[in-house]
Design a protein around this motif. Structure first.
Motif, PDB file in Angstrom:
ATOM      1  N   LEU A 335     -20.652  10.936  38.161  1.00 31.37           N
ATOM      2  CA  LEU A 335     -21.493  11.636  37.192  1.00 31.37           C
ATOM      3  C   LEU A 335     -21.817  13.030  37.716  1.00 31.37           C
ATOM      4  N   GLY A 336     -22.009  13.963  36.784  1.00 29.34           N
ATOM      5  CA  GLY A 336     -22.350  15.326  37.177  1.00 29.34           C
ATOM      6  C   GLY A 336     -23.335  15.951  36.214  1.00 29.34           C
ATOM      7  N   TRP A 337     -23.976  17.010  36.666  1.00 30.27           N
ATOM      8  CA  TRP A 337     -24.941  17.754  35.844  1.00 30.27           C
ATOM      9  C   TRP A 337     -24.217  18.369  34.657  1.00 30.27           C
ATOM     10  N   ARG A 338     -24.822  18.294  33.502  1.00 30.93           N
ATOM     11  CA  ARG A 338     -24.224  18.840  32.280  1.00 30.93           C
ATOM     12  C   ARG A 338     -24.026  20.351  32.411  1.00 30.93           C
ATOM     13  N   THR A 339     -22.834  20.809  32.154  1.00 20.78           N
ATOM     14  CA  THR A 339     -22.496  22.218  32.318  1.00 20.78           C
ATOM     15  C   THR A 339     -23.392  23.111  31.459  1.00 20.78           C
ATOM     16  N   ALA A 340     -23.902  24.182  32.064  1.00 16.24           N
ATOM     17  CA  ALA A 340     -24.733  25.196  31.399  1.00 16.24           C
ATOM     18  C   ALA A 340     -26.087  24.662  30.953  1.00 16.24           C
ATOM     19  N   LEU A 341     -26.505  23.495  31.460  1.00 13.26           N
ATOM     20  CA  LEU A 341     -27.843  22.989  31.152  1.00 13.26           C
ATOM     21  C   LEU A 341     -28.837  23.695  32.054  1.00 13.26           C
ATOM     22  N   SER A 342     -29.662  24.544  31.470  1.00 15.03           N
ATOM     23  CA  SER A 342     -30.630  25.322  32.245  1.00 15.03           C
ATOM     24  C   SER A 342     -31.914  24.533  32.414  1.00 15.03           C
ATOM     25  N   GLY A 343     -32.517  24.680  33.542  1.00  9.70           N
ATOM     26  CA  GLY A 343     -33.782  24.010  33.809  1.00  9.70           C
ATOM     27  C   GLY A 343     -34.144  24.180  35.272  1.00  9.70           C
ATOM     28  N   ARG A 344     -35.275  23.650  35.626  1.00  9.03           N
ATOM     29  CA  ARG A 344     -35.694  23.723  37.025  1.00  9.03           C
ATOM     30  C   ARG A 344     -36.220  22.356  37.457  1.00  9.03           C
ATOM     31  N   ILE A 345     -36.223  22.145  38.752  1.00  9.82           N
ATOM     32  CA  ILE A 345     -36.684  20.885  39.333  1.00  9.82           C
ATOM     33  C   ILE A 345     -37.989  21.150  40.066  1.00  9.82           C
ATOM     34  N   GLU A 346     -39.010  20.358  39.772  1.00  8.75           N
ATOM     35  CA  GLU A 346     -40.320  20.501  40.408  1.00  8.75           C
ATOM     36  C   GLU A 346     -40.672  19.202  41.132  1.00  8.75           C
TER      37      GLU A 346
END
Length: 408
Positions: A335-346
């Protein structure tokens, strides 16, 4: 400048393919400042072609505004190339292939707009290019019959990459009359100056063949005429963030400063500029405080991030296939992070949060290492860092369902 370049390796593959030079050279010499003409094989038929255009015209039921037509510098009315979709698709503005043929055979240019939304190869390439540039981008195709001119000399309010796909087109490029125009400063505001500049000797006066790529900063005046046969070129428009955008974010933050919301003095005399001196000085002082505060808390960067998120769509997710995958998720599935999905991790002591434009996903703190690892690199669904196999599958299913992860 008009320059022929050779390709070179780069860690930004889409941008490198277009420019043929190292990213550092492009950034220092050309970005936002000078045109760059790169001639390099192979052609870009993996992205688009004449057969792809015919498929979109005949089989994809395109509607306005995804298509428009122009002839001799004028935009044609939509009903001259669109019509009803017929029984079961009762809309009045679907592309009518017979009408398109009539207009195209008569010399009109066809513009297929938003191909980053309607044609998968271009969509995938555009997502990579956006990642390379750090600025939003969109793609149109311009399809011009032989010896036809689609648009008068003009400038765009966004940067462009022009890719010649088929046929040949004669381009003329002139220096700007209004450098770095903003979106609300169109060429028509300087129509006479643009027309006068277009009569001068051009900086670039070249016939583009398939595989040729032109980078053109916003504000540079251009026009093109097809040569000998049907010409197809892609225009990638890039909406670059500017220092004006930084200022706009700063002004938005200024609404939270009580000192800047205070009224000006009673009976202020606007005819006497000196009467505003004290308030201007106080305003400058408050602005300095705003800049310092924004640098400390990241408010300006967050504001620009929201603008970017609104302009860029992440890669699509297949709902049916995703639900099926969740139901029978194999621990070995990658599995991988969805391409161009913007966001931040807190992170905090109890939770890790994925903050996306329209929602926040909260997980227990023990999932933090897994979330950060997934953000940077593909992972096996049942062996996420810091989690046991069962917990890994639980987190993987949750993030699949939320549209954060996709199968590789």
């Amino acid at each position: 400048m008009n320059e022929v370049v050779e390709r070179g390796p780069s860690d930004r593959p889409a941008l490198a393919r277009l420019t043929g030079i190292p990213t550092s050279d492009f950034a220092e010499r050309y970005w936002g400042e000078q045109p760059l003409l790169a001639r390099h094989p192979p052609a870009f038929e993996d992205l688009f072609s004449a057969s792809a255009a015919d498929e979109l015209i005949t089989d994809r039921a395109l509607r306005t505004p995804f298509v428009r037509m122009a002839a001799e510098g004028a935009i044609l009315p939509p009903d001259s190339f669109t019509g009803s979709g017929g029984f079961g698709a009762e809309v009045a503005d679907q592309l009518d292939s017979a009408k398109v043929l009539e207009q195209f055979a008569g010399g009109a240019t066809l513009v297929l707009q938003g191909l980053h939304r309607t044609w998968q190869p271009i969509a995938a390439f555009t997502r990579q290019l956006v990642s390379d540039l750090g600025h939003p981008a969109q793609v149109n195709a311009y399809i011009t019959p032989a010896s036809s001119r689609g648009f008068d000399p003009h400038y765009d309010t966004h940067d462009v990459f022009v890719i010649q796909i088929a046929g040949a087109k004669h381009w003329t490029i002139h220096e700007p009359v209004h450098r770095h125009p903003l979106a609300d400063q169109p060429w028509s505001d300087h129509r006479d100056a643009v027309a006068e500049q277009a009569r001068n000797t051009p900086l670039i006066d070249e016939v583009f063949e398939p595989g040729d790529v032109l980078y053109l900063p916003r504000g540079w005046i251009h026009s093109a005429v097809a040569q000998g046969g049907t010409s197809i070129h892609l225009t990638i428009g890039v909406r670059a963030a500017t220092r004006h955008d930084l200022l706009a974010c700063l002004l938005a933050a200024a609404k939270n400063d009580p000192a800047l919301r205070r009224p000006l003095p009673l009976g202020v005399d606007y005819a006497d500029a000196s009467s505003l001196d004290a308030d201007l000085a106080a305003t400058v002082t408050s602005a300095h405080h705003l800049v310092d505060a924004a640098a400390d808390d990241g408010a300006i960067a967050a504001g620009l991030q929201r603008v970017f998120q609104d302009a860029v769509r992440p890669a699509p997710v297949p709902p049916l296939a995703t639900v099926d995958l969740m139901a029978s998720l194999d621990a070995a599935a990658t599995l991988g992070w969805r391409t161009a999905l913007s966001g931040r991790i807190e992170d905090d002591e109890k939770t890790v949060r994925i903050v996306l434009p329209r929602k926040t996903i909260t997980l227990p703190a023990e999932a933090s290492a897994a979330v950060h690892a997934l953000r940077t690199q593909d992972q096996p669904a049942g062996a996420l860092p810091g989690l046991d196999p069962q917990s890994s599958l639980v987190v993987s299913r949750r993030l699949l369902r939320e549209g954060v992860l996709v199968p590789r």
